[in-house]
Design a protein around this motif. Sequence first.
Motif, short mmCIF file in Angstrom:
data_model
loop_
_atom_site.label_atom_id
_atom_site.label_comp_id
_atom_site.label_asym_id
_atom_site.label_seq_id
_atom_site.Cartn_x
_atom_site.Cartn_y
_atom_site.Cartn_z
N GLY A 193 0.83 -1.20 0.00
CA GLY A 193 0.00 0.00 0.00
C GLY A 193 0.86 1.24 0.00
N PRO A 194 0.24 2.42 -0.02
CA PRO A 194 0.99 3.66 -0.12
C PRO A 194 1.46 4.18 1.25
CG PRO A 194 -1.35 4.13 -0.20
CD PRO A 194 -1.22 2.64 -0.09
N VAL A 195 2.63 4.81 1.24
CA VAL A 195 3.12 5.55 2.40
C VAL A 195 3.28 7.00 1.97
CG1 VAL A 195 4.94 5.83 4.11
CG2 VAL A 195 4.29 3.54 3.34
N MET A 196 2.75 7.92 2.74
CA MET A 196 2.77 9.33 2.40
C MET A 196 2.47 10.12 3.65
SD MET A 196 -0.43 7.89 1.30
CE MET A 196 -0.71 7.15 2.88
N SER A 197 2.51 11.44 3.54
CA SER A 197 2.15 12.27 4.69
C SER A 197 0.65 12.22 4.92
CB SER A 197 2.59 13.72 4.45
OG SER A 197 1.80 14.32 3.44
N ARG A 198 0.26 12.43 6.17
CA ARG A 198 -1.17 12.46 6.47
C ARG A 198 -1.88 13.60 5.74
NH1 ARG A 198 -4.51 11.93 12.15
NH2 ARG A 198 -6.35 13.09 11.49
#
Length: 450
Positions: free
Chosen positions: A114-119
């Motif tokens: 899945g994706p990892v990114m800033s909230r």
Amino acid sequence: MNTRSSGGPGGRAVVVGASMAGLCAARVLSEHFGSVTVIDRDQLTTDAGRRPHVPQGRQPHLLLHAGTRLLEGWFPGVIEELYAGGATPFDICRDFYWHQGGGPLIRPATHMVGPVMSRPFLETTVRRRVANLPGVTLRGGAPAEGVLTGDHGTRITGVRLSDGSALDCELLVDATGRQARSLGWLKELGYGEPPTSVVTVDTHYVSRIYRRGRRPARDWKAAAVIGAPGTRRLAMALPWEGDRWIVALVGVNGELPPMDEAGRLAFARSLDSPVIADVMAASEPLGTAVGHRFVANQRRHVEHMRRHPTGWVLIGDAVCSLDPVHGQGMSTAALQAEALGQALQQSRSVDRTFARRYFRAAAGSVAVAWSVTVGSDFAYPGTRGKKPPGTDLINRYMNRVTLAAQHDEAVCVRFSEIAGMVRRPEWLLTPPCVLRVLRLSRRGPARVPA
């Protein structure tokens, strides 16, 4: 696509709070109500900037596989949209360098990608999708100040805004976070609060953003180093969009990470693995370090409420607020929203039967996360509160699991599935798994370089 169920409540629903919990709630409500309005005291802009009333938005967040699955189901194509905007595709097992118990976990490839990114980037992307749903309206800069009631105060009929206006509704969903602002409004009407469990852990975060560089060379995309419980220290580095890292140093129960860069680097160097310190040393710092304090895990046992008005529910951190270091908050909120949709699907009106169904299901969706999170927090000296039954025994066993996962792919995948909220913890307690863990853990820590 808006697919309102036949025989559903119809009318209007109002969600107070445009958090991830509120946005997920709006999505499921759109299938059952002719009109859904989401209100928030912050201005809801189209850029991925930080919202003033979400201080933890400047800290690392993980969308676990359970949350990823639900978001893609509600908003088809949203995961690819996040990737296109700079989110990092991330296998929670293969791409995560996890160092705990004296060594790194083995890293086989899995289906849990899945994706990892800033909230802020995630929230903005989901908020844009919600705003485009038929019948859904988002109103920023609209603080709620109270409720309207009918039937002698036994039913919520609307919400009052700070500008003196009001919104009528058949259902009010409180997604205002752990403070659950509507409980104060209900108290004025003579209602009590639900029974609440609190486990104090007093976690301090100090995070800073860095520009990602190519060195040191690595075959992982994120890292976490968990110190021995007695150190009360851990650290993590997650990739953010825009070729950035966010590096969080974490202290538990009185351990305070430093704010200055030299002190931060020394803190990271004190851990069992140098990988986080190496990332910091090789990367360009951006901006200043930002602190955040999380005092206690809190769970409102909404399933035990004896008296409450119809047309009102809680969701997200208003139900259960967990230590963010475990990364379960957003996915737990999504699971509660799923439970809300299922309760509405089973009900023909917003009545007490609907509320009981939802509150029971919401309690079930947070029970496992509460047990895992609180149980893990009790591994640290100084944690206070009521321990879930068997916590000390389970923590000793989990120490063995961590050791076994450093040597065996099957144990590591099962451990990661539970961390990703894909499987229940009982999957680690089957007789074959227990025997495998006990046998492999005898090997001790894996001494493998980062």
